[in-house]
Structures are given as C-alpha cells and as structure tokens.
Design an enzyme around this catalytic site. Structure first.
Site, PDB file in Angstrom:
ATOM      1  N   LYS A  62       0.853  -1.192   0.000  1.00 11.97           N
ATOM      2  CA  LYS A  62       0.000   0.000   0.000  1.00 11.97           C
ATOM      3  C   LYS A  62       0.886   1.239   0.000  1.00 11.97           C
ATOM      4  CE  LYS A  62      -2.422   1.381   3.696  1.00 11.97           C
ATOM      5  NZ  LYS A  62      -2.128   2.837   3.879  1.00 11.97           N
ATOM      6  N   ARG A  94      -5.088   6.578  -2.000  1.00 15.76           N
ATOM      7  CA  ARG A  94      -5.309   7.976  -2.381  1.00 15.76           C
ATOM      8  C   ARG A  94      -6.524   8.588  -1.677  1.00 15.76           C
ATOM      9  NH1 ARG A  94      -6.199  12.421  -3.169  1.00 15.76           N
ATOM     10  NH2 ARG A  94      -5.693  13.799  -4.899  1.00 15.76           N
ATOM     11  N   LYS A  95      -7.462   7.739  -1.284  1.00 11.96           N
ATOM     12  CA  LYS A  95      -8.701   8.213  -0.651  1.00 11.96           C
ATOM     13  C   LYS A  95      -9.340   9.341  -1.475  1.00 11.96           C
ATOM     14  CE  LYS A  95      -7.331   7.021   4.093  1.00 11.96           C
ATOM     15  NZ  LYS A  95      -5.892   6.743   3.889  1.00 11.96           N
ATOM     16  N   PHE A  96      -9.700   9.029  -2.704  1.00 10.69           N
ATOM     17  CA  PHE A  96     -10.368  10.019  -3.550  1.00 10.69           C
ATOM     18  C   PHE A  96     -11.606  10.553  -2.832  1.00 10.69           C
ATOM     19  CE2 PHE A  96      -8.097   7.382  -6.652  1.00 10.69           C
ATOM     20  CZ  PHE A  96      -7.487   8.347  -7.425  1.00 10.69           C
TER      21      PHE A  96
END
EC number: 4.1.1.23
Length: 276
Positions: A62, A94-96
């Site tokens: 990750k 990235r946690k869009f």
C-alpha cells in the site's frame, strides 16, 4: 460476519464475480499471506527497497504516492517490476474524495498517473454515489487499457479515534458498493460489514473483500489517535487482509517483522476457516 468469511481463499477465488478479487485471493493462497504493508516512506529508493525486501512475504503493498519527494517514471517502472517479480498487488491509498469529474482526472491522468500502476484504489463516499460512478466509468471505458486489472475499495470505517465514518455513512458505503459489484472489490473497514443495514439487497454470491488497517503487534496506538489491533483480532472480526505500516517498516528488522505478521495473519485465517 459474512458466511463467505468462513470459506478459504481458494474457494472464494474460484467463485468470486470480480476478476481482480479472484487474483487477490489467488495471490494470498499461493504466498500464504494476507499481509498488506503500508510503505509510508518518502523517497523512491526507500519505497523500492522495501518492496523488494518485503515482497516475498506480502500479498499487497500500500502506497501514499503523494508523500514521495521524487516521484517519477522510475517509481512506476520499479513498482511494476517488483509486483511482477514477487507476485503482489499495488494499492494506492489515495482516498479520492471529490466530485466525479475531478476524480476521473486525478485517477487516469494527472501528475501521479495512478491508473497506470495501482491495481487497487480507494475512495470516501462523502461526495455521494457519483464518485464511485465516475471511477467505475473510467475503469470500464472501452479505451481504458487496464480493464479488469483495476478495482476500488470504499473507505467505510477508519481506525482513528473519533472517526466519523460510522453509522449511516457506513450503511451508505454498503448501499453504493452493491450498485457497482464489477468494480468495487470491497471495503476498508474494522470488521465484516455483512450485517450492516442496507437499502440495497445483496446480489447472489456477494463477497466483498475486507481490508483492515491499524494492525500492530507491538503498540495499541499513537499520539495522533491511531488505534491498533492484532492480526488475530482483525481477522476474527472479518478482515480478509490486514494492513500494517510502522509495525513492519519501522521495526528494527522489517523483513523479520513481515515474516511474523505473515505467520500470525495466516494462522488466524486458518483458524477462522477451520483448517489445520
């Protein structure tokens, strides 16, 4: 816990409707590892060195690619080569979290070129269903070159103290995931979400994959609100893949730490499925 959690990885790989999930379970079974290492380092050299040293013992690496001070084509080529060499998948954390038009550009274009090298991405559904719809639309377009090799995890829960990713937000995560089963692999969550109330009926054969963060054998938390759990407790609550960062890469011997997490994670999985 979902009844699918009681099945072996190989059984789930054979029956799973999502091709990337099938690949993920196959990797786990072949390597006898459910470990995801969160490689939160700040240079390409450190990242590739960790990936090469830990690669034999992990199923997934990750990344937080935007913390690298020197991201370049060398980073992309190196990660892809090591994923091939050691048979692991790459998860860009990235946690869009933006409107659909923006996340499409962040994912498939932009400076970081995430779609080129990350098998797995994640997003928050705070912006609504449109964020998942947009990412799925990009990944499933006829001219998208990576096709079924890409998938999404929805950030349904977090392990930080005081997290607001609970209750109706978590339920909405399940609702939305059920509308996009060919692209949504599953969730980042602290447990199996099979019992969460949802307005969407589960599809026949539904089998969402659960990644659980904050797994650490030597600490219960940090000064910034992170709350840790062990491989045994995470997998006992429904995690299919355990994510450890500092517990591995900041250890005195990261390779030995990775081996320890691999062993404990695998033993916890075998206990869950009733294998000897």
């Amino acid at each position: 816990m979902s009844s699918k959690s009681q099945l072996t990885y190989s059984a789930r790989a054979q029956s799973h409707p999502n091709p990337l999930a099938r690949k993920l379970f196959q990797v786990a079974e072949e390597k006898k590892s459910n470990v995801t290492v969160s490689a939160d380092v700040t240079t390409t050299k450190e990242l590739l060195d960790l990936a090469d040293r830990l690669g034999p013992y992990i199923a997934v690496i990750k990344t937080h690619i935007d913390i690298l001070s020197d991201f370049s084509q060398e980073t992309i080529d190196g990660l892809n080569a090591l994923a091939q060499k050691h048979n692991f998948l790459i998860f860009e954390d990235r946690k869009f979290i933006d409107i659909g038009n923006t996340v499409q550009k962040q994912y498939h274009n932009g400076t970081l070129r995430i779609s080129e090298w990350a098998h797995i991405i994640n997003c928050s559904v705070l912006p609504g269903e449109g964020i998942v719809q947009a990412l799925a639309q990009t990944a499933q377009a006829t001219d998208f070159p990576y096709g079924s090799e890409r998938g999404l995890l929805i950030l349904a829960e977090m392990t930080s103290k005081g997290s607001l990713a609970t209750g109706s937000y978590t339920s909405a995560s399940v609702d939305i995931a059920r509308k996009y089963p060919s692209f949504v692999l599953g969730f980042v969550s602290t447990r199996s979400l099979g019992e969460v109330e949802s307005t969407e009926a589960p599809a026949q054969g539904e089998d969402f994959v659960v990644f659980t963060t904050g797994v650490n054998l030597s600490s219960k938390g940090d000064k910034l609100g992170q709350q840790y759990q062990t491989p045994q407790s995470a997998i006992g609550r429904g995690a299919d893949f355990i994510i450890s960062g500092r517990g591995i890469y900041a250890a005195a011997d990261p390779v030995e730490a990775a081996k320890q997490y691999q062993q404990q994670g695998w033993e916890a999985y075998l206990a869950r499925v009733g294998a000897q």
